[in-house]
Design an enzyme around this catalytic site. Structure first.
Site, PDB file in Angstrom:
ATOM      1  CB  SER A 136      77.256  41.941  41.235  1.00  0.00           C
ATOM      2  OG  SER A 136      77.832  41.399  42.400  1.00  0.00           O
ATOM      3  CE1 TYR A 161      74.150  37.571  40.935  1.00  0.00           C
ATOM      4  CE2 TYR A 161      76.186  38.114  42.089  1.00  0.00           C
ATOM      5  CZ  TYR A 161      74.909  38.459  41.685  1.00  0.00           C
ATOM      6  OH  TYR A 161      74.384  39.684  42.013  1.00  0.00           O
TER       7      TYR A 161
END
Length: 343
Positions: A136, A161
């Site tokens: 990501s 995350y």
């Protein structure tokens, strides 16, 4: 089946197969003649009905099989790998969302860490030819050097995350080094499009604008994102899947490059390489909807970053590919789907 046929008919595992990217990637691989097995735990992080709709569209394909399975299942995952003997794996399953990680951190440990180890172990023990896994843009964290390069230091994540995605990159490298598993990590930049995740801003904005409700605009609108349309993501993944990484013969351990390795391992950005302001993105969405938004300006949320912007030089160099879909085209396609689906 003769050897030649076996080589031509590749079997690919897609984790997160009922998800946004998983659905479109499955469609494209099936169109290209691959056999696809999709797995998903169908959790309720967002509307399971949308996941079921995606699966219904995939169910009619001859080469498709869906298995309801949690990535963290330590018994079910090895059995899946042993039963199918996959040629390639695309790991898209993860507990997503920066803000949700502030509320439910253990969900990220289960899916993004334990689950990813299970994927790595499956690849190791069954001789998978290529593992492509979703990282990501969040891994860039507090980095303010734009555009983000895969050669940048990414040791300062600002959300759990992001930390789990960085951990995935490190875990994959260790398996590539220890066991020779070819691993490619893809740092996706703000993926959007039809049938997307309902927790994403553009989806929430559309729902609120059509209902005449205000939208929440964080950091008082002073945000920038590299919005990447789903078709561009899928094309990038397909191109990369067919070309496993090889060791970098010029890798210098005294001055290590985090994007490559002496092992068969590589990291790429997949982004539009075109930063857009959040306010312009909202304006384009308003034009597509034919309706103005009521805006509720709010401060920056914990775990979020002000801007993302992808340097895709390596993607262009190695795969002759650069995402190019404009937000005007992408949002128009999304709005058409949204009106049809929720009519």
């Amino acid at each position: 089946m003769c050897e030649a046929e076996r080589i031509q008919v590749k079997k690919i595992l897609i984790t997160g197969g009922a998800g946004f990217i998983g659905y479109f990637l499955s469609q494209e691989l099936l169109r290209l003649g691959f056999q696809v097995v999709g797995i998903d735990n169908l959790n309720d992080y967002y509307d399971p009905g949308l996941k079921q709709s995606r699966l219904e569209l995939l169910a009619g394909h001859k080469g498709y099989e869906f298995v309801k399975l949690d990535l963290a299942d330590r018994k079910g995952m090895p059995e899946l790998f042993a039963r199918h003997q996959f040629d390639g794996v695309v790991n898209l399953a993860a507990q997503a969302g920066v803000r949700y990680s502030l509320e439910n951190p253990l969900a990220y440990a289960d899916s993004n860490l334990i689950g990813f180890v299970n994927v790595l172990e499956g690849c190791r023990h069954t001789g998978v030819e290529h593992l492509v896994f979703a990282s990501s843009s969040s891994v860039y964290g507090g980095n303010t050097s734009m555009p983000f390069s895969v050669h940048d230091n990414v040791n300062h994540p600002v959300s759990l995350y992001a930390a789990t995605k960085k951990a995935n990159e490190l875990m994959a490298h260790s398996y590539s080094h220890l066991y020779g598993v070819p691993c490619t990590g893809l740092r996706f930049f703000t993926v959007y499009g039809p049938m997307g995740r309902p927790d994403m801003a553009y989806f929430l904005f559309t729902k609120a604008i059509l209902a005449g409700e205000p939208i929440n605009v964080f950091n008082n609108g002073k945000m920038q994102r590299d919005f990447t349309y789903i078709d561009d993501i899928v094309e990038g993944v397909v191109r990369i899947l067919g070309k496993p990484p090889v060791p970098n013969p010029d890798f210098d351990k005294s001055s290590p490059d985090s994007a490559t390795s002496w092992a068969p391992y590589h990291i790429y950005n997949i982004g539009n390489n075109n930063v857009e302001t959040l306010m312009h993105f909202i304006e384009v969405l308003e034009d597509c909807l034919g309706q103005k938004a009521l805006k509720n300006y709010l401060p920056m949320q914990d775990g979020d970053v002000t801007a993302t912007y992808a340097n895709v030089e390596e993607l262009v160099r190695d795969f002759d590919f650069k995402p190019s879909t404009s937000i005007e085209v992408g949002l128009e396609n999304f709005v058409k789907w949204y009106r049809s689906y929720y009519s």
